[in-house]
Design an enzyme around this catalytic site. Structure first.
Site, PDB file in Angstrom:
ATOM      1  N   PRO A   1       0.754  -1.129  -0.023  1.00 58.68           N
ATOM      2  CG  PRO A   1      -0.736  -1.812   1.574  1.00 58.68           C
ATOM      3  CD  PRO A   1       0.322  -2.083   0.893  1.00 58.68           C
ATOM      4  CG  PHE A   2      -0.134   3.977   1.324  1.00 58.06           C
ATOM      5  CD1 PHE A   2      -1.336   4.700   1.118  1.00 58.06           C
ATOM      6  CD2 PHE A   2      -0.354   3.390   2.744  1.00 58.06           C
ATOM      7  CE1 PHE A   2      -2.533   4.653   1.832  1.00 58.06           C
ATOM      8  CE2 PHE A   2      -1.338   3.261   3.370  1.00 58.06           C
ATOM      9  CZ  PHE A   2      -2.526   3.933   2.905  1.00 58.06           C
ATOM     10  NE  ARG A   3       2.142   5.228  -6.974  1.00 68.13           N
ATOM     11  CZ  ARG A   3       1.704   4.425  -7.780  1.00 68.13           C
ATOM     12  NH1 ARG A   3       2.779   3.600  -8.263  1.00 68.13           N
ATOM     13  NH2 ARG A   3       0.820   4.702  -8.609  1.00 68.13           N
ATOM     14  CG  LEU A   4       5.050   3.165   1.614  1.00 67.89           C
ATOM     15  CD1 LEU A   4       4.862   3.436   3.078  1.00 67.89           C
ATOM     16  CD2 LEU A   4       6.292   4.174   1.265  1.00 67.89           C
TER      17      LEU A   4
END
Length: 211
Positions: free
Chosen positions: A186-189
């Site tokens: 999630p959230f490009r992490l």
């Protein structure tokens, strides 16, 4: 190892010490893709470089892999084949959209033994074996009819008997010096783990990368 069936789970626990080498993990991911990808879970983008130094990329199919490397087949007289033989190196990228995973591989390439190529060639459908003779891959084609004429010519030539493997058609094995696993978070992490080695017989080093 954390259950990797869920693409939003961590790739591995903690500092990922459970993963000793990349081939087993690649095999697990490929098996997962076989159960979830609608078409060609063994498809990959293959990058090469031409005589001017410009990169080329296209989709091919992985036909086998083990600790010796990743095998695919091609016409050596094609642009791809010439670039592979000339540069002796290439890169691969697998992207499994259904799993939100990617694997990037870089290394050297070399021709597979003739017996290995013969065995795979004979496993192909008869029409595909004819096609290996009929197609002057990557070269100008005046019309679809011209290709169909070549197919008809070689179909008649080989009749109903054995179709030998053309000398210009064989397999290449990419021996990796770098394999990177990417898993969506999630959230490009995202999770990224990179394995590298200095030579095919050298031990793997691994590290986690920032997304």
């Amino acid at each position: 190892m954390t259950d990797i069936q869920n693409p939003h789970e961590e790739l591995t626990k903690g500092d990922f010490t459970e993963v000793k080498e990349p081939f087993a993990l690649f095999g697990e991911w490929l098996d997962d893709a076989k159960g979830s990808e609608p078409n060609d879970p063994n498809a990959l983008s293959l990058a090469t470089v031409d005589e001017t130094g410009l990169p080329n990329v296209r989709m091919v199919l992985l036909k086998g892999f083990d600790e010796a490397g990743f095998v695919f087949y091609t016409n050596f007289e094609s642009a791809k084949g010439k670039e592979l033989l000339s540069a002796g190196k290439a890169a691969m990228c697998f992207h499994w959209k259904s799993l939100r995973r990617q694997v990037r591989i870089r290394g050297t390439v070399s021709e597979v033994p003739a017996a290995e190529a013969d065995s795979y060639y004979q496993s192909r459908p008869r029409g595909s074996r004819i096609g290996a003779w009929a197609s002057k891959q990557s070269r100008p084609l005046e019309s679809r009819f011209a290709l169909e004429k070549e197919v008809a010519k070689f179909t008649a030539k080989f009749g109903i008997g054995d179709i030998p493997r053309p000398d210009h058609w064989s397999g290449m094995r990419l021996v990796p010096t770098s394999i990177e696993f990417w898993a969506d978070r999630p959230f490009r992490l995202h999770d990224r783990i990179q394995f590298t080695r200095s030579a095919p017989d050298a031990p793997w080093s691994k590290l986690r990368l920032y997304p």
